[in-house]
Design a protein around this motif. Structure first.
Motif, PDB file in Angstrom:
ATOM      1  N   TRP A 192     -36.067  20.960  -7.722  1.00 42.17           N
ATOM      2  CA  TRP A 192     -35.654  20.969  -6.403  1.00 42.17           C
ATOM      3  C   TRP A 192     -34.602  22.204  -6.110  1.00 42.17           C
ATOM      4  N   LYS A 193     -33.504  22.047  -7.013  1.00 44.06           N
ATOM      5  CA  LYS A 193     -32.478  23.189  -6.873  1.00 44.06           C
ATOM      6  C   LYS A 193     -33.003  24.464  -7.169  1.00 44.06           C
ATOM      7  N   GLU A 194     -33.804  24.722  -8.260  1.00 42.60           N
ATOM      8  CA  GLU A 194     -34.394  26.021  -8.160  1.00 42.60           C
ATOM      9  C   GLU A 194     -35.107  26.643  -7.032  1.00 42.60           C
ATOM     10  N   THR A 195     -35.960  25.631  -6.560  1.00 43.16           N
ATOM     11  CA  THR A 195     -36.557  25.989  -5.543  1.00 43.16           C
ATOM     12  C   THR A 195     -35.896  26.147  -4.132  1.00 43.16           C
ATOM     13  N   SER A 196     -34.737  25.300  -3.895  1.00 43.11           N
ATOM     14  CA  SER A 196     -34.007  25.613  -2.649  1.00 43.11           C
ATOM     15  C   SER A 196     -33.517  26.659  -2.808  1.00 43.11           C
ATOM     16  N   GLU A 197     -32.868  27.437  -4.023  1.00 45.83           N
ATOM     17  CA  GLU A 197     -32.130  28.385  -4.086  1.00 45.83           C
ATOM     18  C   GLU A 197     -33.013  29.713  -3.893  1.00 45.83           C
ATOM     19  N   ARG A 198     -34.535  29.594  -4.236  1.00 43.91           N
ATOM     20  CA  ARG A 198     -35.421  30.902  -3.853  1.00 43.91           C
ATOM     21  C   ARG A 198     -35.949  30.662  -2.547  1.00 43.91           C
ATOM     22  N   ILE A 199     -35.733  29.494  -1.895  1.00 41.83           N
ATOM     23  CA  ILE A 199     -36.237  29.421  -0.504  1.00 41.83           C
ATOM     24  C   ILE A 199     -35.006  30.200   0.349  1.00 41.83           C
ATOM     25  N   ALA A 200     -33.745  29.891   0.033  1.00 41.38           N
ATOM     26  CA  ALA A 200     -32.739  30.361   0.628  1.00 41.38           C
ATOM     27  C   ALA A 200     -32.580  31.807   0.562  1.00 41.38           C
ATOM     28  N   ASP A 201     -32.928  32.377  -0.867  1.00 37.56           N
ATOM     29  CA  ASP A 201     -33.051  33.770  -1.049  1.00 37.56           C
ATOM     30  C   ASP A 201     -34.286  34.459  -0.059  1.00 37.56           C
ATOM     31  N   ALA A 202     -35.323  33.553  -0.086  1.00 37.39           N
ATOM     32  CA  ALA A 202     -36.365  34.336   0.876  1.00 37.39           C
ATOM     33  C   ALA A 202     -36.219  34.394   2.271  1.00 37.39           C
ATOM     34  N   ALA A 203     -35.262  33.380   2.745  1.00 40.61           N
ATOM     35  CA  ALA A 203     -34.859  33.379   4.202  1.00 40.61           C
ATOM     36  C   ALA A 203     -33.437  34.241   4.546  1.00 40.61           C
ATOM     37  N   GLY A 204     -33.117  34.869   3.393  1.00 44.84           N
ATOM     38  CA  GLY A 204     -32.088  35.846   3.780  1.00 44.84           C
ATOM     39  C   GLY A 204     -30.652  35.168   3.752  1.00 44.84           C
ATOM     40  N   VAL A 205     -30.674  33.945   3.261  1.00 41.23           N
ATOM     41  CA  VAL A 205     -29.345  33.459   3.404  1.00 41.23           C
ATOM     42  C   VAL A 205     -28.731  32.847   2.031  1.00 41.23           C
ATOM     43  N   ALA A 206     -28.882  33.478   0.868  1.00 40.70           N
ATOM     44  CA  ALA A 206     -28.482  33.061  -0.233  1.00 40.70           C
ATOM     45  C   ALA A 206     -27.130  32.694  -0.463  1.00 40.70           C
ATOM     46  N   ASP A 207     -25.977  33.549   0.394  1.00 41.30           N
ATOM     47  CA  ASP A 207     -24.709  33.334   0.054  1.00 41.30           C
ATOM     48  C   ASP A 207     -24.274  32.360   0.876  1.00 41.30           C
ATOM     49  N   ALA A 208     -24.829  31.866   2.144  1.00 41.10           N
ATOM     50  CA  ALA A 208     -24.478  30.920   2.844  1.00 41.10           C
ATOM     51  C   ALA A 208     -24.983  29.355   2.029  1.00 41.10           C
ATOM     52  N   HIS A 209     -26.143  29.487   1.623  1.00 42.83           N
ATOM     53  CA  HIS A 209     -26.720  28.281   0.975  1.00 42.83           C
ATOM     54  C   HIS A 209     -25.729  28.022  -0.147  1.00 42.83           C
ATOM     55  N   ALA A 210     -25.163  29.124  -1.083  1.00 42.33           N
ATOM     56  CA  ALA A 210     -24.343  29.048  -2.237  1.00 42.33           C
ATOM     57  C   ALA A 210     -23.184  28.028  -2.045  1.00 42.33           C
ATOM     58  N   GLU A 211     -22.738  28.061  -0.886  1.00 41.99           N
ATOM     59  CA  GLU A 211     -21.652  27.294  -0.376  1.00 41.99           C
ATOM     60  C   GLU A 211     -21.959  25.654  -0.607  1.00 41.99           C
ATOM     61  N   LEU A 212     -23.252  25.419  -0.103  1.00 38.15           N
ATOM     62  CA  LEU A 212     -23.424  24.043  -0.325  1.00 38.15           C
ATOM     63  C   LEU A 212     -23.726  23.622  -1.825  1.00 38.15           C
ATOM     64  N   VAL A 213     -24.123  24.367  -2.817  1.00 35.77           N
ATOM     65  CA  VAL A 213     -24.386  24.341  -4.067  1.00 35.77           C
ATOM     66  C   VAL A 213     -23.010  24.036  -4.612  1.00 35.77           C
ATOM     67  N   GLU A 214     -21.987  24.826  -4.110  1.00 37.01           N
ATOM     68  CA  GLU A 214     -20.646  24.857  -4.783  1.00 37.01           C
ATOM     69  C   GLU A 214     -19.992  23.366  -4.402  1.00 37.01           C
ATOM     70  N   GLU A 215     -20.086  23.052  -3.407  1.00 43.32           N
ATOM     71  CA  GLU A 215     -19.785  21.499  -2.852  1.00 43.32           C
ATOM     72  C   GLU A 215     -20.409  20.717  -3.748  1.00 43.32           C
ATOM     73  N   TYR A 216     -21.689  20.745  -3.623  1.00 44.86           N
ATOM     74  CA  TYR A 216     -22.511  19.614  -4.379  1.00 44.86           C
ATOM     75  C   TYR A 216     -21.923  19.809  -5.757  1.00 44.86           C
ATOM     76  N   ASP A 217     -21.869  20.567  -6.618  1.00 43.71           N
ATOM     77  CA  ASP A 217     -21.380  20.756  -8.063  1.00 43.71           C
ATOM     78  C   ASP A 217     -19.996  20.347  -8.198  1.00 43.71           C
ATOM     79  N   ALA A 218     -18.999  20.514  -7.185  1.00 47.95           N
ATOM     80  CA  ALA A 218     -17.815  20.124  -7.348  1.00 47.95           C
ATOM     81  C   ALA A 218     -17.705  18.665  -7.145  1.00 47.95           C
TER      82      ALA A 218
END
Length: 328
Positions: A163-189
């Motif tokens: 699901w993580k890889e899928t979510s990041e590819r979806i965000a890339d397709a939608a043109g919001v990879a940078d904004a989505h990366a903030e959620l990833v960073e918060e989750y990982d922390a």
């Protein structure tokens, strides 16, 4: 989708998008919508290639889409990213991975169908410039009619842990990879914080994740299953896989003694903390009370377990800390 040889999750809807009547409706809808609706119409919008899972080659999608319809697991991946210009969503299995706030947001958007029952006419009426899909690969969805409406970008999971890889590819397709990366960073922390804070308590504890789907059996989920993989990110130890390599096993009530192999059990719970009704039916049967985790009072209901999104994962972490980790 849960497990290779398992019946652990409700069977996916098998009906595909209609091709006869739907095609006729689609043609009429596209004609009525006029300019700017179809992927076939020439436009000056800048595009880029995207390696979509529904085709062998790349598809051309807008660099900066302004009207996105999200279906399947694309919905939980994008709904909390403000920069994602969602104009419509599908409902269905992925709703279980929405936070209460996200569910409210989804309910306020136009609905284009449920699971595989996507209404092409409704999609066309929304005039999207991009359709992003996260439908699981096992669903074998036919995208040909949606491609007549707008470019389609598909990121499909083969297993829950993807699901993580899928979510990041979806965000890339939608043109919001940078904004989505903030959620990833918060989750990982947050995952790292829990892993470190409770490292000593978790070191010698092996967990089982238990689900049930109303067929009389119960499901033992291993490391990469829906119910375990987010918990594992927080440092919980699960068995890696079944003997045949599957990430979950559907077992009979007579096999509840399998839980004796574990120190503690996580069971799915409703938002208020009550045990999921189907799991409760299993727990109400005699063999459950005889298992070693039950005898040791180490059975923990945790809300939102089974969710597969960064936002709901954060809720899982909070519930996990309060209901499990502080009690170990």
């Amino acid at each position: 989708m849960e497990g290779r040889a398992s019946t652990a999750h409700p069977p996916a809807l098998a009906r595909r998008l209609g091709t006869g009547a739907a095609a006729a409706v689609l043609a009429l809808t596209l004609a009525a919508c006029g300019s700017g609706t179809g992927a076939q119409e020439e436009t000056d919008t800048a595009t880029r290639g995207f390696a979509s899972d529904h085709t062998e080659g790349e598809v051309e999608i807008p660099e900066s889409p302004e009207r996105i319809v999200a279906i399947g697991w694309a919905v939980p991946a994008l709904i909390s990213v403000e920069e994602a210009e969602l104009v419509g969503v599908s409902r269905g299995t992925q709703d279980t991975s929405l936070t209460p706030q996200e569910l409210t947001q989804v309910e306020e958007l136009p609905e284009v169908g449920t699971d595989l029952e996507i209404d092409v006419e409704k999609v066309a009426e929304l005039e999207p410039d991009l359709i992003v899909s996260g439908l699981a690969s096992a669903m074998e969805f036919d995208y040909s009619e949606l491609e007549q409406v707008a470019p389609v970008a598909v990121a499909a999971m083969d297993a829950p842990v993807q699901w993580k890889e899928t979510s990041e590819r979806i965000a890339d397709a939608a043109g919001v990879a940078d904004a989505h990366a903030e959620l990833v960073e918060e989750y990982d922390a947050r995952a790292e914080e829990l892993s470190q804070t409770y490292a000593e308590e978790l070191e010698d504890t092996t967990f089982a994740s238990v689900a049930a789907w109303g067929d009389g059996n119960w499901t033992l989920e291993h490391r990469d299953a829906h119910g375990a993989n987010v918990l594992a990110d927080a440092g919980l130890r699960f068995t890696e896989a079944a003997e045949d390599g599957a990430f979950s096993e559907s077992l009979s009530v007579e096999e509840l003694d399998r839980l004796d192999e574990y120190d503690a059990v996580i069971v799915r719970a409703q938002e208020n903390g009550d045990v999921d009704p189907e799991v409760q039916k299993i727990m109400d049967q005699g063999p459950w009370d005889e298992t070693e985790p039950a005898q040791a009072d180490r059975v923990y209901p945790v809300p939102f377990v089974g969710a597969m999104s960064y936002t709901t994962g954060l809720l899982v972490f909070d519930e996990l800390e309060e209901r499990v980790l502080k009690d170990l």
